[in-house]
Design a protein around this motif. Sequence first.
Motif, short mmCIF file in Angstrom:
data_model
loop_
_atom_site.label_atom_id
_atom_site.label_comp_id
_atom_site.label_asym_id
_atom_site.label_seq_id
_atom_site.Cartn_x
_atom_site.Cartn_y
_atom_site.Cartn_z
N LYS A 301 0.56 -1.03 0.02
CA LYS A 301 0.09 -0.17 -0.05
C LYS A 301 0.83 1.29 -0.02
O LYS A 301 0.60 2.18 -0.59
CB LYS A 301 -0.94 -0.12 1.20
N GLU A 302 2.24 1.25 0.67
CA GLU A 302 2.63 2.58 0.83
C GLU A 302 3.42 2.91 -0.39
O GLU A 302 3.58 4.03 -0.63
CB GLU A 302 3.68 2.33 1.83
N LYS A 303 3.79 1.88 -1.10
CA LYS A 303 4.34 1.94 -2.33
C LYS A 303 3.51 2.87 -3.43
O LYS A 303 3.79 3.39 -4.29
CB LYS A 303 5.19 0.58 -2.85
N VAL A 304 2.16 1.81 -3.57
CA VAL A 304 1.10 2.60 -4.39
C VAL A 304 0.74 3.91 -3.98
O VAL A 304 0.56 4.82 -4.95
CB VAL A 304 -0.06 1.68 -4.41
N GLU A 305 0.70 4.22 -2.70
CA GLU A 305 0.50 5.56 -2.70
C GLU A 305 1.55 6.49 -2.97
O GLU A 305 1.04 7.42 -3.56
CB GLU A 305 0.29 5.57 -0.98
N ALA A 306 2.94 6.33 -2.89
CA ALA A 306 3.87 6.97 -3.41
C ALA A 306 3.56 7.24 -5.11
O ALA A 306 3.79 8.20 -5.52
CB ALA A 306 5.15 6.32 -2.92
N VAL A 307 3.12 6.21 -5.59
CA VAL A 307 3.13 6.06 -7.20
C VAL A 307 2.18 7.13 -7.39
O VAL A 307 2.35 8.00 -8.27
CB VAL A 307 2.92 4.72 -7.55
N LEU A 308 0.81 6.79 -6.59
CA LEU A 308 -0.31 7.51 -7.17
C LEU A 308 -0.17 9.17 -6.96
O LEU A 308 -0.29 10.05 -7.43
CB LEU A 308 -1.54 7.07 -6.08
N ILE A 309 0.48 9.51 -5.61
CA ILE A 309 1.06 10.88 -5.21
C ILE A 309 1.71 11.46 -6.46
O ILE A 309 1.34 12.65 -6.68
CB ILE A 309 1.49 11.11 -3.95
N GLU A 310 2.68 10.72 -6.96
CA GLU A 310 3.60 11.25 -7.90
C GLU A 310 2.82 11.52 -9.16
O GLU A 310 2.85 12.65 -9.76
CB GLU A 310 4.84 10.44 -8.15
N LEU A 319 -6.93 9.99 -8.96
CA LEU A 319 -7.64 8.74 -9.35
C LEU A 319 -8.37 8.36 -8.18
O LEU A 319 -9.80 7.96 -8.06
CB LEU A 319 -6.68 7.89 -9.64
N THR A 320 -8.02 8.40 -7.02
CA THR A 320 -8.56 7.98 -5.57
C THR A 320 -8.04 8.46 -4.43
O THR A 320 -6.89 9.16 -4.58
CB THR A 320 -8.43 6.24 -5.36
N SER A 321 -8.81 8.65 -3.35
CA SER A 321 -8.46 9.45 -2.29
C SER A 321 -7.74 8.43 -1.26
O SER A 321 -7.31 8.68 0.03
CB SER A 321 -9.62 10.17 -1.56
N TYR A 322 -7.83 6.94 -1.58
CA TYR A 322 -7.72 6.15 -0.31
C TYR A 322 -7.68 4.87 -1.41
O TYR A 322 -7.59 4.66 -2.20
CB TYR A 322 -9.08 5.74 0.47
N LEU A 323 -6.88 3.99 -0.45
CA LEU A 323 -6.65 2.46 -0.72
C LEU A 323 -6.83 1.56 0.36
O LEU A 323 -6.63 1.96 1.29
CB LEU A 323 -5.12 2.53 -1.13
N TYR A 332 -5.98 -2.11 -2.79
CA TYR A 332 -7.29 -1.77 -3.99
C TYR A 332 -8.12 -0.64 -3.70
O TYR A 332 -8.12 -0.22 -2.41
CB TYR A 332 -8.31 -3.16 -4.37
N TYR A 333 -8.85 0.08 -4.68
CA TYR A 333 -9.92 0.80 -4.45
C TYR A 333 -10.97 0.82 -5.42
O TYR A 333 -10.94 -0.10 -6.40
CB TYR A 333 -9.28 2.31 -4.40
N GLU A 334 -12.05 1.52 -5.13
CA GLU A 334 -13.47 1.33 -5.84
C GLU A 334 -13.42 2.46 -7.04
O GLU A 334 -13.27 3.95 -6.48
CB GLU A 334 -14.28 1.24 -5.15
N VAL A 335 -13.94 2.23 -8.23
CA VAL A 335 -13.98 3.34 -9.34
C VAL A 335 -15.50 3.21 -9.43
O VAL A 335 -16.05 2.22 -9.97
CB VAL A 335 -13.29 2.88 -10.64
N SER A 336 -16.19 4.42 -9.68
CA SER A 336 -17.63 4.44 -10.22
C SER A 336 -17.64 5.63 -11.03
O SER A 336 -17.45 6.96 -11.13
CB SER A 336 -18.58 4.78 -9.06
#
Lengths: 364, 364
Positions: A301-310, A319-323, A332-336
């Motif tokens: 999760k921490e690595k994905v957070e770092a990716v998303l923030i960049e 894309l999302t505010s949470y994981l 994971y997260y949910e998309v609608s």
Amino acid sequence: MAEKNALLEAFRQTDYRIAGNGKRTIRVLKEAFRNIEDDTESDIYGKGKIIEEFQNKIATYLGKETAVFFPSGTMAQQIALRIWCDEKGSKKVAYHPLCHLEIHEQEGLKELHHIEAILLGDKERLIELEDIYELDETISCLLLELPQREIGGQLPPYETLEAISAYCRKQGIKLHLDGARLFEILPYYQKSAAEICQLFDSVYVSFYKGIDGIAGAILAGPKAFTEQSKVWKRRHGGDLISLYPYIVSSDYYFEQRIGKMGQYYEGAKALAQLFNQCHGVSTRPVEPVSNMFHVHFSLPKEKVEAVLIEVYQATNIGLTSYLVETDENHCYYEVSIGDLYSNFSREALVELFQLLDEKMKAQA
Amino acid sequence: MAEKNALLEAFRQTDYRIAGNGKRTIRVLKEAFRNIEDDTESDIYGKGKIIEEFQNKIATYLGKETAVFFPSGTMAQQIALRIWCDEKGSKKVAYHPLCHLEIHEQEGLKELHHIEAILLGDKERLIELEDIYELDETISCLLLELPQREIGGQLPPYETLEAISAYCRKQGIKLHLDGARLFEILPYYQKSAAEICQLFDSVYVSFYKGIDGIAGAILAGPKAFTEQSKVWKRRHGGDLISLYPYIVSSDYYFEQRIGKMGQYYEGAKALAQLFNQCHGVSTRPVEPVSNMFHVHFSLPKEKVEAVLIEVYQATNIGLTSYLVETDENHCYYEVSIGDLYSNFSREALVELFQLLDEKMKAQA
């Protein structure tokens, strides 16, 4: 704690969002009421033109005899199951292990209604016809959620629905539809809401999922059923003197968005494809069957957070505010998909996902 | 049937009304939201600035540690009693025979919470200190409603409240305030809300009685109590994704009207005097102790209807849209004074009541 909110913060800083219909602000209410005459009268404890007309409209849309407006689906569905239990004289129902009533309602069904729920099938998959055969005659009602939200919004084939419905009718088990996202699945099934609902004895639909109003739900079914539901609505404390803030906004956004469910569905399929092309990213389902899906990452999760923030900082797109962490190497997260998706060009999206792909590779 | 609605019809035809704050129309919502910024964020499932600030504000006003916003008082009060019952381990409470929970909630307390209610005292009068002495140690909570609405809005002396509170504390019985009309009684007691609330363990207040917002309630008490109430709010289906339509309007009309409760009270006393001067008319209480009272007529309902219709048509002023028959020679209705009363001159009122007096005499 600071780290925990870094993704949310970075998301908030972005000016553009891919999913949804925009922020849940007071603007949503103001827009819905802009063209409503000032002297329009409030509903009063479930009576009056404003509530009755909307109930009738949605009853017709769902192909049901009658409908009742509720402040929430939590209230509407507990009540539906209670009525079917009382009718049969057995406080046993069946539903999916990840049913909303099981995981999001603080055990309301048990604590308030003393109803026992049989968890049917496996939490990793849909309920199948074979699962239904296990139900004994003490089950008053089977609840089916279409699509099954907590596994990414999956759907059984329509023929399975028909077979489940026929079996339940034969066995004297009532079939209730958790249709929180019923409007969103019509393009996939290529059926009308009424065609799907005729397989069910009672139906709940929500006005703040794909419709994205302020709040509110409809419970529909035979007149004797909805009349009882009004008594329980009063008992639950949901028979408010005025529900019109939710009714007017539900009606407004229903009209705005009911015709766009096909567009949202196509958007979800296209977006899922882009996610599936990225390293360490997959969607569930691989091809969405509605406007929703889950995005799974095969990284901590921490690595994905770092990716998303960049990615957010580079593109100004959120894309999302949470994981949600599933294990130490997955999240994971949910998309609608809603109105916002159509604001993006194909080129902008391809560019965004190339960047996501690169950053995911770099972290792997 | 036609006759039954003649009074309502005649009332609707009038342009002026003596009681209340005006019609419950969409205007009420629009006015409350006029000066709210469009980009103000919604509350989300009980969290967020818009709900937390209002909860803190009202907690402070009531002199309680914490407060939770609910869609309705029905929900808030059942939950309050349930929490106190669970804490004591005894599902028995006590309240007045005409308590809201007993007569307006379809037995929700029994059907959902399996709580037994001891009806204290007599339905024709207030609960008195002597009644309290009858409570045994199995009672978890005593609910007091101030003012006692169904008997015209009566109040015990403040000293009685203090004595009841002291007795309950000594006996280990929780004391809950049904303060649906708490704001309205402060001018009579000449006390702050916090002074009254410190006599109680938990308090419910409404925002659509004297405040006359759209809907909504606050439940206040110690933090451990309100935290549990949030779990039950979720179970009841009241933890809506967005409650802001009710919060914003509650706050707006609280600010508009909280300072006018003295004016409403004075209006009620003056108006009751005028009623009591009419033949066959009396108010309950004779001198109101809040903005409300009941108007009793010593004539058959049909005769009073005929009188009122004539008065409405002659004056263009509406008094009530309904009458409740108590026996074949008596009927009554409820008055709550609000903003509209101050639009009338003393002369206009005297004229109106002279006409009412004449017509009542003519029917006698």
